[in-house]
Design a protein around this motif. Structure first.
Motif, short mmCIF file in Angstrom:
data_model
loop_
_atom_site.label_atom_id
_atom_site.label_comp_id
_atom_site.label_asym_id
_atom_site.label_seq_id
_atom_site.Cartn_x
_atom_site.Cartn_y
_atom_site.Cartn_z
N ASP A 76 0.81 -1.23 0.00
CA ASP A 76 0.00 0.00 0.00
C ASP A 76 0.84 1.28 0.00
O ASP A 76 0.49 2.27 0.63
CB ASP A 76 -0.98 0.00 1.18
N ASP A 102 1.59 -6.11 -1.40
CA ASP A 102 0.36 -5.99 -2.19
C ASP A 102 -0.10 -4.54 -2.28
O ASP A 102 0.19 -3.70 -1.42
CB ASP A 102 -0.75 -6.82 -1.56
N ASN A 103 -0.83 -4.26 -3.36
CA ASN A 103 -1.57 -3.01 -3.53
C ASN A 103 -0.69 -1.76 -3.57
O ASN A 103 -1.11 -0.68 -3.17
CB ASN A 103 -2.62 -2.85 -2.42
N GLY A 129 -2.08 -7.24 -6.88
CA GLY A 129 -2.84 -6.00 -6.97
C GLY A 129 -2.02 -4.75 -7.19
O GLY A 129 -2.49 -3.65 -6.87
#
Length: 204
Positions: A76, A102-103, A129
């Motif tokens: 993130d 992720d992300n 992601g």
């Protein structure tokens, strides 16, 4: 600090924890010859914002998002409005890598002329992601955007949208799982490029 310049160490900025903002910085390589593989920014935590940074002439990556001890930890993070150029040469890193969490998101970045086998944007090491939107990636000596299936779990659900990828050794190389793509412009036709053409860059 807005408007600052960093340099002189192994990496320009090392970020081990979370929720920091780095804004309007110029990052050049360190001067210590024992540290060949320097990265401009090295982020190992989550939820950090890197905005409007110029990172250049580093032996490693201009910006690296990666945690080698926990492949879910660096998640993130946002990299936007950055200018990453003339990096690479130490084991062939390059402009930007988004790895091991992720992300993570990269958008509105200008990534060019990364040298000695350095690419533009790399996504790898078990990410899920990752979003790569609205970047201009050109003139890099390896792939403009590379999605690599490495690490303890598959690299999957990467999104590549609205990027201009031109004049690299390869435009987009994909070995991930379920990579999504839309409206990318490239030099050569491929499954990941909806538009083929010359963006006709002009020096100003």
């Amino acid at each position: 600090t807005p408007g600052s310049e960093a340099g002189g160490g192994k990496d320009g900025i090392d970020v081990y924890d979370d929720n920091h903002v780095f804004l309007i910085l110029r990052i050049r390589p360190g001067s210590n010859p024992n540290f060949v593989r320097t990265h401009g920014v090295y982020v190992e935590g989550c939820c950090n914002l890197i905005d409007a940074i110029e990172s250049y002439n580093n032996g490693g990556y201009g910006i690296q998002i990666y945690n080698g001890s926990d492949n879910t930890r660096a998640h993130d993070n946002i990299v936007r409005n950055c200018r990453l150029h003339n990096n690479g040469g130490s084991a062939n890193p390059g402009g930007l890598t988004l790895n091991s969490g992720d992300n993570n998101i990269a958008y509105n970045n200008l990534i060019y002329n990364n040298i000695n086998g350095g690419g533009g944007i790399d996504v790898s090491y078990s990410t899920t992601g990752t979003k790569i939107y609205n970047n201009t990636v050109y003139g890099n000596s390896a792939a403009g955007i590379a999605v690599n299936n490495q690490g303890g779990r598959p690299t999957q659900n990467t999104e590549l949208k609205n990027n201009i990828v031109y004049g690299n050794s390869t435009d987009i190389a994909n070995n991930g799982i379920n990579t999504l793509h839309a409206t990318n412009m490239c030099q050569a036709s491929s499954a990941y490029c909806a538009v083929v053409g010359n963006p006709a860059f002009v020096d100003v």
